[in-house]
Design an enzyme around this catalytic site. Structure first.
Site, PDB file in Angstrom:
ATOM      1  N   GLY A   8       0.819  -1.209   0.000  1.00  0.00           N
ATOM      2  CA  GLY A   8       0.000   0.000   0.000  1.00  0.00           C
ATOM      3  C   GLY A   8       0.849   1.254   0.000  1.00  0.00           C
ATOM      4  O   GLY A   8       0.522   2.253   0.647  1.00  0.00           O
ATOM      5  N   ILE A  35      -0.647  -2.070  -6.203  1.00  0.00           N
ATOM      6  CA  ILE A  35      -1.584  -2.895  -6.953  1.00  0.00           C
ATOM      7  C   ILE A  35      -1.758  -2.302  -8.344  1.00  0.00           C
ATOM      8  O   ILE A  35      -1.489  -1.120  -8.566  1.00  0.00           O
ATOM      9  CB  ILE A  35      -2.947  -3.004  -6.244  1.00  0.00           C
ATOM     10  CG1 ILE A  35      -3.565  -1.620  -6.032  1.00  0.00           C
ATOM     11  CG2 ILE A  35      -2.805  -3.752  -4.927  1.00  0.00           C
ATOM     12  CD1 ILE A  35      -4.978  -1.654  -5.472  1.00  0.00           C
ATOM     13  N   ASP A  54      -0.220  -7.362  -4.104  1.00  0.00           N
ATOM     14  CA  ASP A  54      -1.649  -7.338  -3.811  1.00  0.00           C
ATOM     15  C   ASP A  54      -1.919  -8.307  -2.672  1.00  0.00           C
ATOM     16  O   ASP A  54      -1.693  -9.518  -2.810  1.00  0.00           O
ATOM     17  CB  ASP A  54      -2.427  -7.729  -5.059  1.00  0.00           C
ATOM     18  CG  ASP A  54      -3.930  -7.562  -4.910  1.00  0.00           C
ATOM     19  OD1 ASP A  54      -4.429  -7.624  -3.768  1.00  0.00           O
ATOM     20  OD2 ASP A  54      -4.612  -7.394  -5.937  1.00  0.00           O
ATOM     21  N   TYR A 143     -15.565  -1.173   8.959  1.00  0.00           N
ATOM     22  CA  TYR A 143     -14.215  -0.663   9.173  1.00  0.00           C
ATOM     23  C   TYR A 143     -13.742  -1.000  10.583  1.00  0.00           C
ATOM     24  O   TYR A 143     -12.643  -1.532  10.788  1.00  0.00           O
ATOM     25  CB  TYR A 143     -14.203   0.853   8.948  1.00  0.00           C
ATOM     26  CG  TYR A 143     -12.874   1.527   9.202  1.00  0.00           C
ATOM     27  CD1 TYR A 143     -11.853   1.455   8.257  1.00  0.00           C
ATOM     28  CD2 TYR A 143     -12.656   2.260  10.368  1.00  0.00           C
ATOM     29  CE1 TYR A 143     -10.637   2.085   8.479  1.00  0.00           C
ATOM     30  CE2 TYR A 143     -11.447   2.891  10.588  1.00  0.00           C
ATOM     31  CZ  TYR A 143     -10.445   2.802   9.646  1.00  0.00           C
ATOM     32  OH  TYR A 143      -9.242   3.423   9.874  1.00  0.00           O
ATOM     33  N   ILE A 173      -5.455  11.186  10.711  1.00  0.00           N
ATOM     34  CA  ILE A 173      -4.116  11.628  10.322  1.00  0.00           C
ATOM     35  C   ILE A 173      -4.215  12.811   9.362  1.00  0.00           C
ATOM     36  O   ILE A 173      -4.964  12.775   8.382  1.00  0.00           O
ATOM     37  CB  ILE A 173      -3.326  10.470   9.686  1.00  0.00           C
ATOM     38  CG1 ILE A 173      -3.121   9.371  10.735  1.00  0.00           C
ATOM     39  CG2 ILE A 173      -1.984  10.948   9.149  1.00  0.00           C
ATOM     40  CD1 ILE A 173      -2.439   8.137  10.204  1.00  0.00           C
TER      41      ILE A 173
END
Length: 318
Positions: A8, A35, A54, A143, A173
Site C-alpha cells: 500500500g 496494486i 496485492d 471498518y 491523520i
C-alpha cells in the site's frame, strides 16, 4: 540491514512512510508494493525498487518477500472508514483475508509485520474520555470490525506461531502531502485545503465533535519507533493507543483563523460520518505506548497548524 516491503505504498500513509524509511535504511532496502492501477509515480517510483504486492494474492506477496529477502512488512492495505461502509465485502477481503495472506507469508519466511489499527476499533460502549488501552471494543461499522479483527488475528499469529506482529491504533491523520480520501476524520485535512485556497469550508461534522488527531510526521514516527522497539519491553504487541491532540471542528477552525483571519466555515452534517465519529473516542490514553516503547508526539494543534499551512501553501500556491 533490514529489507522492508511497504504494502500500500501509494496510499495515505504509505507514500510518506516509504520515503521516510528509504531515508533511514537506504533506497534499495525499501520496496514500494502496489496494486495494478495504482503504480508509484514521481520520486516514489524513481527512488527505489517497486513490485506488485496485492494482499489478496498470497503467492504474489510470497514471491516479493523471497525476491527481495524481506524481513519486515508494513501492511497498509485497507479501505478508509466511509468507503468501507459502501463496500463492506471488499473492506473485509482486503483488510482481513489480505492480512491472513501477509501473516502466513511472514510465518513461513520469518518476517515481522506492522498492520495499523484505528480509533475506529472502538464503539459507542467504549469509554470515550481517556479511552484505556485494554477496554471493550464493540464497533458497528465494517471498518471498525475489521480493525478489531486485525488486532486479534495479529495477536493470534504472535502467540500461536511467534510471528513478530505489531500495530498502533491511529487517530485521524493530517497531511499536506496526501489529499482527503474517504475517511471520517478527513475534514481535518480538507479544512486546510479550503483555508489555503481562500474558500469557505463546509464541515460535515457538527460543532463539538471531539476526535483524536495526529500530524503525519508523528504517525510515521509511531509506526517506525514501534517496529524498532526492543521486543523484550513490549507487554502488548498489537493495538497500542497513540495520541497527540484532540479537537472539535470549531477548535481547528479557530486555530487556522489566527493565521488567516478572513477564513470562514459553516456546517452541513453528514449523517454517516457523524454517526461514525460519535462512536469513536474523544481522547485515548496512550500510557502503555509511552511506557513500553517510549512513544511521545512532536506536534500539538498549534505547531501542526503552523507547519501545515506553510507546507500546503508552498505546494498549492507556488
Amino acid at each position: 540491514m533490514k529489507n522492508i516491503l511497504i504494502i500500500g505504498s501509494t496510499g495515505q500513509i504509505g507514500s510518506e512512510l516509504t520515503m521516510e524509511l528509504r531515508g533511514r535504511y537506504g533506497n534499495d532496502h525499501v520496496v514500494a508494493g502496489y496494486i495494478t492501477g495504482s503504480e508509484p509515480q514521481g520520486i516514489l517510483r524513481e527512488s527505489g525498487p517497486m513490485a506488485l504486492a496485492d494482499v489478496t494474492d498470497g503467492s504474489q506477496i510470497a514471491d516479493v518477500v523471497k525476491r527481495y529477502d524481506i524481513d519486515a512488512i508494513y501492511n497498509l492495505a485497507a479501505l478508509l472508514s466511509v468507503v468501507a461502509e459502501s463496500k463492506p465485502h471488499m473492506a473485509w477481503r482486503i483488510g482481513i483475508d489480505g492480512l491472513w495472506n501477509v501473516l502466513e507469508v511472514a510465518r513461513e519466511q520469518g518476517c515481522s509485520v506492522f498492520t495499523p489499527s484505528s480509533i475506529g476499533s472502538f464503539g459507542l460502549s467504549t469509554p470515550h474520555v481517556r479511552t484505556p488501552q485494554d477496554t471493550i471494543q464493540r464497533p458497528r461499522t465494517i471498518y471498525g470490525v475489521s480493525k478489531v479483527t486485525t488486532e486479534l488475528l495479529s495477536d493470534y499469529f504472535f502467540f500461536k506461531y511467534g510471528v513478530d506482529t505489531r500495530s498502533v491504533r491511529f487517530p485521524g491523520i493530517i497531511s499536506y502531502m496526501t489529499p482527503p480520501g474517504g475517511g471520517t476524520t478527513d475534514y481535518a485535512v480538507d479544512i486546510f485545503y479550503s483555508a489555503v485556497k481562500g474558500e469557505k469550508f463546509t464541515c460535515p461534522l457538527r460543532k463539538g465533535t471531539l476526535l483524536d488527531m495526529m500530524y503525519m510526521p508523528d504517525a510515521l514516527k509511531a509506526a517506525i519507533t514501534l517496529m524498532e522497539a526492543n521486543p523484550d519491553r513490549l507487554v502488548h504487541h498489537n493495538g497500542f493507543n497513540v495520541a497527540a491532540m484532540s479537537f472539535a471542528p470549531e477548535t481547528i477552525y479557530a486555530e487556522i483563523k489566527k493565521h488567516l483571519p478572513d477564513f470562514e466555515m459553516d456546517y452541513d452534517v453528514d449523517p454517516l460520518k457523524q454517526s461514525i465519529a460519535d462512536s469513536w473516542p474523544d481522547r485515548m490514553n496512550d500510557t502503555c505506548a509511552r511506557r513500553e516503547w517510549g512513544w511521545a508526539p512532536l506536534y500539538d494543534i498549534r505547531s501542526m497548524t503552523t507547519d501545515m499551512l506553510q507546507k500546503l501553501s508552498a505546494r498549492l500556491l507556488n
